[in-house]
Structures are given as C-alpha cells and as structure tokens.
Design a protein around this motif. Structure first.
Motif, PDB file in Angstrom:
ATOM      1  N   ASN A 223     -28.665  99.196 -10.466  1.00 57.30           N
ATOM      2  CA  ASN A 223     -29.462  98.095  -9.915  1.00 57.30           C
ATOM      3  C   ASN A 223     -28.769  96.779 -10.259  1.00 57.30           C
ATOM      4  O   ASN A 223     -27.779  96.756 -10.979  1.00 57.30           O
ATOM      5  CB  ASN A 223     -30.911  98.119 -10.430  1.00 57.30           C
ATOM      6  CG  ASN A 223     -30.992  97.923 -11.920  1.00 57.30           C
ATOM      7  OD1 ASN A 223     -30.439  96.969 -12.450  1.00 57.30           O
ATOM      8  ND2 ASN A 223     -31.682  98.824 -12.605  1.00 57.30           N
ATOM      9  N   GLY A 224     -29.301  95.698  -9.713  1.00 53.71           N
ATOM     10  CA  GLY A 224     -28.640  94.400  -9.839  1.00 53.71           C
ATOM     11  C   GLY A 224     -29.182  93.544 -10.969  1.00 53.71           C
ATOM     12  O   GLY A 224     -29.117  92.321 -10.891  1.00 53.71           O
TER      13      GLY A 224
ATOM     14  N   ASN B 153     -30.231  88.316 -13.499  1.00 57.25           N
ATOM     15  CA  ASN B 153     -30.242  87.453 -14.696  1.00 57.25           C
ATOM     16  C   ASN B 153     -29.526  86.138 -14.398  1.00 57.25           C
ATOM     17  O   ASN B 153     -29.942  85.071 -14.846  1.00 57.25           O
ATOM     18  CB  ASN B 153     -29.532  88.132 -15.868  1.00 57.25           C
ATOM     19  CG  ASN B 153     -30.363  89.270 -16.444  1.00 57.25           C
ATOM     20  OD1 ASN B 153     -31.559  89.365 -16.175  1.00 57.25           O
ATOM     21  ND2 ASN B 153     -29.731  90.152 -17.207  1.00 57.25           N
ATOM     22  N   LYS B 154     -28.444  86.221 -13.627  1.00 50.85           N
ATOM     23  CA  LYS B 154     -27.681  84.999 -13.282  1.00 50.85           C
ATOM     24  C   LYS B 154     -28.475  84.141 -12.284  1.00 50.85           C
ATOM     25  O   LYS B 154     -28.492  82.916 -12.389  1.00 50.85           O
ATOM     26  CB  LYS B 154     -26.320  85.376 -12.699  1.00 50.85           C
ATOM     27  CG  LYS B 154     -25.479  86.147 -13.712  1.00 50.85           C
ATOM     28  CD  LYS B 154     -24.024  85.808 -13.618  1.00 50.85           C
ATOM     29  CE  LYS B 154     -23.271  86.181 -14.880  1.00 50.85           C
ATOM     30  NZ  LYS B 154     -22.800  87.543 -14.929  1.00 50.85           N
TER      31      LYS B 154
ATOM     32  N   LYS C 221     -37.739  95.413  -6.765  1.00 50.61           N
ATOM     33  CA  LYS C 221     -38.723  95.681  -7.829  1.00 50.61           C
ATOM     34  C   LYS C 221     -38.521  94.719  -9.019  1.00 50.61           C
ATOM     35  O   LYS C 221     -39.491  94.217  -9.596  1.00 50.61           O
ATOM     36  CB  LYS C 221     -38.527  97.132  -8.292  1.00 50.61           C
ATOM     37  CG  LYS C 221     -39.612  97.670  -9.147  1.00 50.61           C
ATOM     38  CD  LYS C 221     -39.341  99.136  -9.380  1.00 50.61           C
ATOM     39  CE  LYS C 221     -40.071  99.624 -10.607  1.00 50.61           C
ATOM     40  NZ  LYS C 221     -39.648 100.976 -10.950  1.00 50.61           N
ATOM     41  N   ILE C 222     -37.270  94.450  -9.363  1.00 50.27           N
ATOM     42  CA  ILE C 222     -36.979  93.528 -10.475  1.00 50.27           C
ATOM     43  C   ILE C 222     -37.287  92.082 -10.038  1.00 50.27           C
ATOM     44  O   ILE C 222     -37.927  91.325 -10.769  1.00 50.27           O
ATOM     45  CB  ILE C 222     -35.492  93.642 -10.910  1.00 50.27           C
ATOM     46  CG1 ILE C 222     -35.161  95.078 -11.309  1.00 50.27           C
ATOM     47  CG2 ILE C 222     -35.192  92.685 -12.056  1.00 50.27           C
ATOM     48  CD1 ILE C 222     -33.671  95.342 -11.517  1.00 50.27           C
ATOM     49  N   LEU C 223     -36.854  91.735  -8.832  1.00 51.67           N
ATOM     50  CA  LEU C 223     -37.081  90.370  -8.316  1.00 51.67           C
ATOM     51  C   LEU C 223     -38.570  90.063  -8.219  1.00 51.67           C
ATOM     52  O   LEU C 223     -39.014  88.939  -8.457  1.00 51.67           O
ATOM     53  CB  LEU C 223     -36.441  90.219  -6.925  1.00 51.67           C
ATOM     54  CG  LEU C 223     -34.914  90.286  -6.865  1.00 51.67           C
ATOM     55  CD1 LEU C 223     -34.433  90.528  -5.439  1.00 51.67           C
ATOM     56  CD2 LEU C 223     -34.291  89.007  -7.427  1.00 51.67           C
ATOM     57  N   ASN C 224     -39.343  91.079  -7.899  1.00 51.70           N
ATOM     58  CA  ASN C 224     -40.789  90.912  -7.695  1.00 51.70           C
ATOM     59  C   ASN C 224     -41.516  90.515  -8.978  1.00 51.70           C
ATOM     60  O   ASN C 224     -42.624  89.994  -8.936  1.00 51.70           O
ATOM     61  CB  ASN C 224     -41.355  92.228  -7.137  1.00 51.70           C
ATOM     62  CG  ASN C 224     -42.776  92.079  -6.637  1.00 51.70           C
ATOM     63  OD1 ASN C 224     -43.121  91.098  -5.990  1.00 51.70           O
ATOM     64  ND2 ASN C 224     -43.616  93.050  -6.961  1.00 51.70           N
TER      65      ASN C 224
END
Ligand SMILES: C[S@@+](CC[C@H](N)C(=O)[O-])C[C@H]1O[C@@H](n2cnc3c(N)ncnc32)[C@H](O)[C@@H]1O
Length: 190
Positions: free
Chosen positions: A23-24, A29-30, A53-56
């Motif tokens: 995943n990204g 994080n950047k 899912k992480i961005l959300n």
C-alpha cells in the motif's frame, strides 16, 4: 486480451491478490505533510482500495477508477465510501478538490495524455491545490500484460508537472527495488 487487464473480474481478482501486501502508506505520510487533515481529496485509480482506506482516515476522500470491475469491488468492500467512475485524462466531474492523489496509475498514460490529465487536474483543484502522484522510474515505455506502461525520470516528469504546478518535491523511493519509483508532489500554480 489487449487492454483487458483491470477490466475483467479475473484480472481484478488477480491484481487484488497480488497487491494484497502493498500500500502507499509511505507516500501518504508525505502527502500529509503538505495537505491539511480533513481536506477534500480525489484519488484517481483507487483499484483495490488499500490506499483509499488509509486516505479515508485523514481526508474527505472520493475514490475513483475507470474500471467497472474495480468499482464493483470498491463499492462492495467499502459500502460507506464515495466512488466515481472517472478516466484519469478527462476527469469528468463538477466537484472541486483540495488535493488529487494516485499511486501507480498515471504511468498508464502516454506523455501527451499525462499533460492533458495534469491540465484537467489543475481545473478541478481549488486554489493552492496539491497533486501527489507516483510513477515507475526508468526510461522508455513497454506493454505489460497488454497494458501500456510509461517510465519517467526526474527531469522529464518535472517538465510535465511544471507546466501547471509548482513542484514541491520529486523523490525516488523503493516499491520493490531501490529507486524503482518516483513520487511527485506539486502545488497548483497561481
Ligand atoms: C497498478 S493499478 C494501481 C491501483 C492502486 N492505486 C494501487 O496502488 O494498488 C492501476 C489502477 O489504475 C486504474 N487505471 C488505469 N488506467 C486508468 C485511467 N486512464 N483512468 C482511471 N483509472 C485508470 C486501473 O483500473 C487500476 O485500478
């Protein structure tokens, strides 16, 4: 089979399995260093939805893809999510965003289409809007599993982005091997 990868249920299931452990997170994080939490974000080419899912967690994120099969998967996996059927070049939406993100999507565009996509991204971004996109690093292009894959180096990718964006950073990173990838972060020019 040309151009079918990502478009059939079999290939989408295959990709989801292959990309299960990737995943990204390191890219997001950047992005989080330059785009405020709770901003309105568009993800282009959400695919399996691992980055969505992480961005959300941090953003008001709209996922998108031009593959109906990936959109079926995204809708089923994340029933509360918002997903649009969007092509990376035309980006046909009336919505405006504070940021636009993609992870290994825009390398499927030929150089002139990448320039068109970046111009359209400029149009749908709010003032000071941020773009954050990853690419495979290298030279030339090839066909892989019937898909066009365009490789970029720092200099060329900076030229494309700098037509519409102030470049914040172009950084190498490791997806599978050292320095096999590039992350470009830019801010909408005035
Ligand atoms: C290599 S996958 C990456 C998926 C996801 N971003 C990830 O990191 O796992 C490429 C994704 O881009 C989508 N895609 C390819 N060309 C596209 C285009 N022109 N417009 C929108 N999505 C596209 C594919 O359907 C697929 O979901």
């Amino acid at each position: 089979m040309k151009g079918e990868y990502y478009k059939t249920k079999e290939s989408v299931d295959d990709y989801i399995l292959l990309a299960n452990d990737v995943n990204g997170k390191q890219l997001i994080n950047k992005l989080e260093k330059v785009l405020l939490a709770n901003s309105i974000l568009l993800e282009i080419g959400s695919g399996p939805g691992s980055d969505w899912k992480i961005l959300n967690k941090s953003y008001q994120v709209t996922g998108s893809d031009n593959s109906k099969e990936f959109l079926n998967h995204l809708g089923a996996a994340y029933p509360d999510g918002e997903f649009l059927e969007l092509d990376a070049v035309t980006l046909t939406t009336n919505k405006k965003f504070d940021g636009i993100y993609s992870n290994k999507v825009l390398h499927h565009l030929k150089d002139n289409k990448l320039v068109d996509s970046l111009r359209r991204q400029y149009e749908i971004l709010n003032p000071q809007g941020i773009v954050c996109h990853s690419f495979w690093k290298g030279e030339g292009s090839e066909n892989f599993k019937g898909l066009f894959v365009n490789y970029h180096n720092e200099e060329r990718i900076s030229e494309f982005f700098s037509q519409d964006f102030e470049i914040i950073s172009v950084q190498e990173y490791k997806e599978f091997e050292d320095s096999d990838s590039l992350l470009v972060i830019g801010k909408k020019s005035l």
